[in-house]
Scaffold this motif. Structure first.
Motif, PDB file in Angstrom:
ATOM      1  N   SER A  98      39.912  41.947  29.279  1.00  0.00           N
ATOM      2  CA  SER A  98      40.105  42.419  27.907  1.00  0.00           C
ATOM      3  C   SER A  98      39.168  41.717  26.941  1.00  0.00           C
ATOM      4  CB  SER A  98      41.554  42.180  27.455  1.00  0.00           C
ATOM      5  OG  SER A  98      42.454  42.913  28.245  1.00  0.00           O
ATOM      6  N   ASP A  99      39.042  40.405  27.099  1.00  0.00           N
ATOM      7  CA  ASP A  99      38.175  39.642  26.208  1.00  0.00           C
ATOM      8  C   ASP A  99      36.712  40.069  26.350  1.00  0.00           C
ATOM      9  OD1 ASP A  99      40.423  38.215  25.416  1.00  0.00           O
ATOM     10  OD2 ASP A  99      39.940  36.426  26.597  1.00  0.00           O
ATOM     11  N   GLU A 100      36.243  40.222  27.570  1.00  0.00           N
ATOM     12  CA  GLU A 100      34.832  40.562  27.801  1.00  0.00           C
ATOM     13  C   GLU A 100      34.492  41.974  27.340  1.00  0.00           C
ATOM     14  OE1 GLU A 100      32.339  38.509  28.622  1.00  0.00           O
ATOM     15  OE2 GLU A 100      33.913  37.009  28.383  1.00  0.00           O
ATOM     16  N   THR A 101      35.403  42.901  27.515  1.00  0.00           N
ATOM     17  CA  THR A 101      35.110  44.281  27.107  1.00  0.00           C
ATOM     18  C   THR A 101      35.442  44.521  25.635  1.00  0.00           C
ATOM     19  OG1 THR A 101      37.285  45.032  27.902  1.00  0.00           O
ATOM     20  CG2 THR A 101      35.415  45.232  29.418  1.00  0.00           C
ATOM     21  N   GLY A 102      36.089  43.561  25.007  1.00  0.00           N
ATOM     22  CA  GLY A 102      36.427  43.691  23.596  1.00  0.00           C
ATOM     23  C   GLY A 102      35.359  43.147  22.665  1.00  0.00           C
ATOM     24  N   LYS A 103      34.354  42.473  23.218  1.00  0.00           N
ATOM     25  CA  LYS A 103      33.291  41.898  22.399  1.00  0.00           C
ATOM     26  C   LYS A 103      32.240  42.976  22.124  1.00  0.00           C
ATOM     27  CE  LYS A 103      33.741  37.323  24.459  1.00  0.00           C
ATOM     28  NZ  LYS A 103      33.092  36.309  25.293  1.00  0.00           N
ATOM     29  N   LEU A 104      32.094  43.348  20.889  1.00  0.00           N
ATOM     30  CA  LEU A 104      31.118  44.383  20.542  1.00  0.00           C
ATOM     31  C   LEU A 104      30.057  43.837  19.626  1.00  0.00           C
ATOM     32  CD1 LEU A 104      33.508  47.387  19.985  1.00  0.00           C
ATOM     33  CD2 LEU A 104      32.181  46.864  22.007  1.00  0.00           C
TER      34      LEU A 104
END
Length: 104
Positions: A98-104
């Motif tokens: 979640s953390d890695e794919t939430g960084k935009l």
């Protein structure tokens, strides 16, 4: 947040690596595992046996549509295999996804 595994096949290791790097760098997947495979399938009414490469991607359902669009845009196949399924797992690992794919 729902976590998913996305399974994609590619025609070569180079293509699989390109897709994996692109999807991870765009934060559409937290991780891409790449595996050579032997595939048997029907295509244009003929049985085909091919060496392919499988990508197993860890991501969230919220990122799936953008991931799918990116794969369709970059993939060499006319009809790429892009399938997903929901998963559960170790809470801290899922949080990392979640953390890695939430960084935009």
């Amino acid at each position: 947040m729902q976590h998913i595994i996305v399974y994609i096949t590619a025609g070569s290791m180079d293509e699989a690596r390109m897709l994996g790097k692109e999807l991870v760098s765009r934060r559409l997947a937290a991780c891409a595992n790449i595996h050579p495979i032997n595939s048997i399938y029907m295509w244009n009414d003929k049985m085909v046996e091919d060496n392919e490469v499988a990508l197993i991607l860890k991501t969230t359902s919220e990122r799936f549509d953008a991931l799918k669009e990116t794969v369709v845009l970059l993939h060499s196949y006319d009809l790429p295999c892009i399938i997903s399924w929901e998963v559960t797992g170790e809470k801290k690992y899922l949080q990392w996804i979640s953390d890695e794919t939430g960084k935009l």
